[in-house]
Design an enzyme around this catalytic site. Structure first.
Site, PDB file in Angstrom:
ATOM      1  CB  CYS A  92      -0.922  -0.013   1.221  1.00 25.65           C
ATOM      2  SG  CYS A  92      -1.918   1.475   1.390  1.00 25.65           S
TER       3      CYS A  92
ATOM      4  CB  CYS B 285      -0.754   2.310   3.945  1.00 25.28           C
ATOM      5  SG  CYS B 285      -2.369   1.804   3.355  1.00 25.28           S
ATOM      6  CG  ASP B 286       2.913   1.121   4.750  1.00 26.33           C
ATOM      7  OD1 ASP B 286       2.412   1.612   5.775  1.00 26.33           O
ATOM      8  OD2 ASP B 286       2.703  -0.050   4.389  1.00 26.33           O
TER       9      ASP B 286
END
Length: 313
Positions: free
Chosen positions: A133, A136-137
């Site tokens: 992701c 997300c990261d």
């Protein structure tokens, strides 16, 4: 026993679209989602190919508007995980971890989840340098090196997104050319922060608490290259975007499938009357938000017709 007109399993674009159409048709509908709405699209950083999307649209903003629209028409919602089903009777039975559900029709929109890279060390280092992701990261790798595994639309799009964070993004692809759309390829080739490692696969990921190195093999020459994190950085990011696996285990033996994907006709009908499938879970040539939404709409309309003509008695 409460018998719904339709139970929709899955809260991604296909399920939300089905919920919208079911709600507008005033069907007694229940939408079951085990986690949060959106499925895979919610982690996509940028969407440009959904008609009418806003400038700089993200998956999460698009899904939120879809969810709000569905809620406007008041269909019932619940959080549960379906473990088994019985589609043998006129009333379909779905057994979840929390409750059992009964319906005249069922729309399966459970989607798919990221396929692992498939090498030693990957599982142990998920969340410790290994991710699936970018949104997300990506920010965890500000000014670090980043490697993206894959060569399709998603892989290249997410690699471009990750250039906002990493000082260099290298796409590792097992072939000598990308599978992504030409327009996306052009962006990648013209981005000075994007590099390519052709004909290559990740053989092993290593690290003590965090990713520290990985072995990459050239599939043509057999040469194995060891990539070690910069001494000052201590780590680097590895993002896998090599496809998805269908979330269909609980339907095995009940529906006609191929490699875990549910077979349907153009009306989203499965081989079981009254059971429909929509979105990434079904066999189809294009898995995109726009086709998932179309699938969901068709499935809901066909479910309504089924109830009127066959399943309402």
């Amino acid at each position: 026993m409460n018998v719904y007109d339709v139970v929709i399993v899955g809260g991604g674009p296909a399920g939300l679209s089905a919920g919208l159409y079911a709600g507008r048709a005033r069907l007694n509908a229940l939408l079951i989602e085990k986690d949060k709405d959106g499925g895979q699209i919610v982690i996509t950083s940028e969407i440009e190919n959904y008609p009418g999307c806003l400038p700089e649209e993200s998956g999460s903003t698009l899904v939120q508007r879809m969810t709000d629209q569905v809620e406007k028409f008041g269909i019932e919602r619940t959080a549960d995980y379906i473990e088994s089903v019985d589609f043998s009777g006129d009333i379909k039975v779905l057994k979840g971890k929390r409750n059992e559900y009964h319906a005249k029709t069922v729309i399966i929109a459970t989607g798919a989840y990221p396929k692992p890279i498939g090498c030693p060390g990957e599982r142990e280092l998920i969340g410790k340098g290994v991710s699936y992701c970018a949104t997300c990261d990506g920010n965890f790798f500000e000014d670090f090196e980043i490697f993206v595994v894959g060569g399709g639309d998603t892989a290249v799009e997410e690699a471009l997104y990750l250039t906002k964070f990493g000082r260099k993004v290298t796409i590792i692809h097992r072939r000598d050319e990308l599978r992504a759309a030409k327009s996306i390829q052009e962006k990648a080739f013209n981005n000075p922060k994007v590099e390519f490692m052709w004909d290559s696969v990740v053989k092993e990921i290593k690290g003590d608490g965090m990713v520290q190195s990985m072995s990459v093999e050239n599939v043509k020459t057999g040469e194995v290259r060891e990539i070690v994190a910069d001494e000052e950085d201590g780590t680097f990011g590895i993002f896998g975007f090599i496809g998805y696996l269908p979330q269909s285990k609980c339907f095995e033996g009940s529906l006609d499938m191929e490699y875990g994907y549910i077979r349907t006709n153009e009306n989203m009908e499965t081989n079981v009357p009254g059971v429909f499938a929509a979105g990434d879970i079904r066999i189809k040539s294009l898995r995109q938000v726009v086709t998932a939404c179309a699938d969901g709409a068709i499935a809901a309309v066909m479910a309504e017709k089924y109830i009127e003509n066959e399943g309402g008695n």
